[in-house]
Design an enzyme around this catalytic site. Sequence first.
Site: not given
Length: 715
Positions: A504-505, A508, A511
């Site tokens: 998940h991290e 980010h 991105h």
Amino acid sequence: MHPFLQNDFHIKWSTLTPSHIEADITKALNEAQAAVDAVAQQTAPLTYANTIAALDDGLETLNHAWGLVSHLDSVANSPELREAHNKMLPKVSEFFASIPLNEALWATLKAYGTQSETLSPTKRRYIQETLADFREAGADLPPEQKKRAGEIQSELAKLTQKYSENCLDATNAWEKIVTDKEQLSGLPESALDAARQSAEQKGKEGWRFTLQAPSYIPVMTYADSDALRKEVWQAYAAIGREGEHDNRELVRQILDLRHEFAQLVGQANFADHVTERRMAASGKAALSFGDEIFQKVRKQFEQEAEQLRQFKASLNSPLPNSDSPLLQPWEVGYWAEKQRKANYAFDEEALRPYFPIDRVISGMYQIAQQIFGLRIEERRTSNAQHRTSNKEEPTLDVQRSTFDVQCSTQGSAPEEPQTWHPEVKFYDLFDSETDEQLGSFYADWHPRESKRGGAWMNYLLTGNRDSSVGPRTPHLGLICGNLTPAVGDKPALLTHREVETIFHEFGHLLHHLCGEVEVKSLNGVNVPWDFVELPSQIMENWCWERESLDLFARHYETGEPIPEELFDKMLAARNYMKASANVRQLAFGKMDLELHIHWPESAKEDLDAFVENVLTGYSAEYKTKPKSNVFNFSHLFSSPTGYAAGYYSYKWAEVLDADAFTRFQQEGILNGETGRDFRSKILAKGNSEDPAQLYKDFMHRAPDPDALLRRDGLL
């Protein structure tokens, strides 16, 4: 002489001591104010370069320096650092709040906004976004109201910082030492080993338990002792509610100030203020979104709660049609785990040996390389642990970076990057086809008492992607977590949920690092909040597919992949209590929105009673009614805005990620063409275009609102 103001790409963390904060941030504030004044006094001809771009450039040093201070406050907190941070926090907050309230500056920007200049669509979008930001912050208010708006933002910064400190301090203030192993029956060896190591590190005998997630969760899930679970649960539930770490009055003040600010700038409430330019567009629409999902899963949620009560009752009283009395809140995780084992013969602890953290991370990087066209290389670091006291200590003698914001490493040996703690690792990220370095990042995965809880990503530098102002330069970011640490000679063995957290991290982070936006302020994660979780949450899907799991889920001793039987059980149990999991997230989002929409209209007598009332139906019944986590909910109250009135974004983006991943399922889980399309149309674009359009560009259609419930087996 001013370490926080240096622009080295490889940050000299050992030089960033609390003793430098006041002088460095004061200097940065003065220079930023001069830049603001220069733009405010700019005369015709007004251009993008001498208005919008000049303002951004003038604020960059302060943003970077204060970002370093805030980051260290999160990962290397100490009394000296906290004192220095809090001394400058009001000044920094007041300065940033003053920018959109500066009448001369606003007049200049508005005047430029009416002019025509040949610009790229991205820069034209940024002009409109900047003007909208100013209006949202109160730029059009009369002088007295502008003054009040600035005061509110300054006060919010102080109150939310105190809230965050209280959560950290209350968490660290509690421990449970157990010396009789019989009291710990049911706990897996991994939890016992970690607790033993924690006690030894504190110079104590026995087993030490804390309120940090890697310690708290195993107790609530596996401990046979009802008394132990109750004690730990009560301690966790008390965070932010008592003593010197009491957040109750702070929350009231924060909510009142947010509401006052929203009304100052012409909004009915803070939720409308926050969501106006997000995908939801209004607080009411965000509430309706959550309520619609809740109504679809409510019946199954109620059935799951009753089935869990019946399960416990059947074990305690095998008689048919026996009563199923209510559970205590500290029993739910324990009996849910037993029910899952009974239904699916699945023990999540059996997965731990297959998730050694280093293999998980290297496998994740391999997946990113294959599907997104990236290459990630770990760098040897100098392990320059950050000094958190003002005591003068020698710093490491590290040669000047040959690859900073303005330079590349061509023709010279790269230096060893420093880190703020010896456990932190550093990586470079490249485009696998062109070999261009897109960026670098730090990874800090394990808990410390000086580090706030949770997991997060942040960025430290945004590289240049505007060829009109200079060469391309790399991005710099970081990811942090509080995952299970290594015990003894064993590597850190993670739970599957912790593996999802890493992915998940990392989503980010990608991105940010894959951003190709020519305007730095529109790059990466600087997107509407209900879109920002799409790149992170979609990454979690690769934690469930056999083809991708086989790249990293290998036994730490034998190297064998997850056995097929265990994998089948894991998949079968995936949607266990899924309605309850959905309702839990929906309840957080609803509580958040209700606090920022309807609490100001209430009698404002009892926050707990208000939350209990608005969440009727969103919680199972218990013998002891648990109170809300509103006083220990850092997402909502540890910054002036943060996820406030935006927690619904997780569920909103979860719908998007469930839908978007269907394209990978159709075209190939590790399909590089699909992955590069996601990189170019989502990751690279940041906020350069409307997020709804970006989504359509990737999926070639609007989102399917039922995709999430289908994935969760609820439709």
